[in-house]
Scaffold this motif. Structure first.
Motif: not given
Length: 380
Positions: A192-211
């Motif tokens: 639908y033309g929306i730029n969708a970005i994932l905070t992670r696209d694999n099985d990676a650990f991302i700290p809550l605050g950085r998301r």
């Protein structure tokens, strides 16, 4: 100065009538009343003299709005705007935060402010026209700037890496199923033309605050965190969406505690500069319009899923999710179902069901996107 109980009761009745007669957040423009800070009804609270904010507004011809969810009073006059939160020592105006000597309080059902607020702060907010004051002039944004086009949505698959999230009786892991949903959500939104970005696209650990920082850095329009629920009761099931607020019952407090438990997997949470500014960021969230917009986005998503799928309605709720606290845009946390429930765990393992669920999520986002853009970001 002490006044009798009869007068106090009359004042409370007047205040409640005004709220009842004002639908939603209707603006109340004050009439001139014969009060000054010195002869207003006053109360001694915590060794400080307080006066009713309603009468202060009347006396200074200031319009006001009341946000009962955030317990925030919005004051407006001559193109200037200020926000006060009950119990907070800080006031907010158009991106600026300033400290108050004493906080606004509730007293006998009425919002009251220190008498020093009427003698000092009011003049700074509404009488000094210089842009060098702590409260900058409020300029409405022109619709021609198109700042409220929904162009970027950050999708946050919860947990990941060493943090598995909830684990169902069948072994279904929250971190796996939400990543699959998030990837499909990204794919469909991009159609639908929306730029969708994932905070992670694999099985990676991302700290809550950085998301949330990812969303802030990208200047995303919406932040959507995707999670799956769990319960000791095998019968618990259903779909729900959360906004950032204080939890109102034991179950929402327990859920927030479970999702916030990801913090234990973090070797370090924020960098020093972020830690120093955390209170200011949280204050910013409390005073902005994002609370209302977040609730509307949550409702649109929830209604869409309930319309399209045979799931139990758990509704839109509020809780203190850490992952939402840093987001400077409308932000919601979706609980797609219970991995601890045999029926829902089976559904969440089905590729067909996950695609249908994602389609419903997309419809909810697009429905609110249209409303958000049509009203230029203000959806009253």
């Amino acid at each position: 100065m002490n006044f009798n109980r009869c007068y106090q009761k009359k004042l409370i009745v007047i205040f409640l009538l005004v709220l009842i007669l004002a639908p939603g957040n209707k603006k109340i423009f004050a009439a001139s009343l014969p009060y000054s800070p010195k002869n207003m009804p006053s109360y001694s609270l915590n060794r400080t003299t307080y006066v009713p904010l309603l009468l202060v507004c009347d006396n200074y011809a200031i319009s006001w709005e009341w946000d009962p969810i955030g317990k925030v009073v919005i004051l407006k006059k001559n193109g200037l705007e200020a926000r006060l939160k009950v119990g907070s020592y800080r006031a907010y105006a158009n991106g600026k935060i300033t400290n108050l000597e004493k906080p606004p309080l509730f007293h006998n059902g009425v919002v009251v402010v220190p008498i020093s607020f009427t003698e000092k702060t009011i003049d700074k907010i509404f009488k000094e026209q210089s842009l060098s004051t702590p409260f900058a002039r409020f300029e409405p944004i022109s619709a021609k700037e198109k700042r409220y086009v929904v162009s970027t949505v950050v999708i946050d698959p919860g947990h990941g890496g060493r943090d598995p999230g909830a684990i169902g009786r069948s072994g279904l892991r929250e971190k796996d199923v939400v990543l699959e949903i998030a990837k499909e959500l990204k794919r469909q939104l991009e159609q639908y033309g929306i730029n969708a970005i994932l905070t992670r696209d694999n099985d990676a650990f991302i700290p809550l605050g950085r998301r949330a920082i990812v969303a802030n850095n990208l200047k995303a329009t919406f932040f959507i965190s995707v999670h799956a629920n769990s319960s000791r009761s095998k019968n618990a099931k259903g779909f729900e969406v959360y906004c950032l607020s204080d939890a109102t019952d034991d179950s929402t407090r327990a859920l927030a505690a479970a999702e916030n438990a990801s913090l234990k997997y973090e070797e370090e949470s924020f960098d020093d500069s972020h830690t120093k500014n955390l209170d200011a960021i949280v204050c910013d969230i409390e005073f902005t319009e994002n609370r209302k917009e977040s609730k509307e986005l949550a409702s649109s998503i929830c209604n869409s899923v309930l319309d399209k799928l045979a799931v139990r309605k758990r509704g839109v709720k509020g809780a203190g999710f850490y992952v939402l606290k840093g987001a400077r845009m409308p932000a919601v946390l979706i609980e797609i179902g219970f991995v601890s429930n045999k029926e829902e765990a089976s559904s969440l393992s089905s590729t067909y069901y996950k695609k249908k669920l994602t389609e419903a999520l997309v419809d909810g986002i697009l429905n609110y996107k249209r409303e958000y853009e049509k009203t230029n970001g203000f959806t009253e």
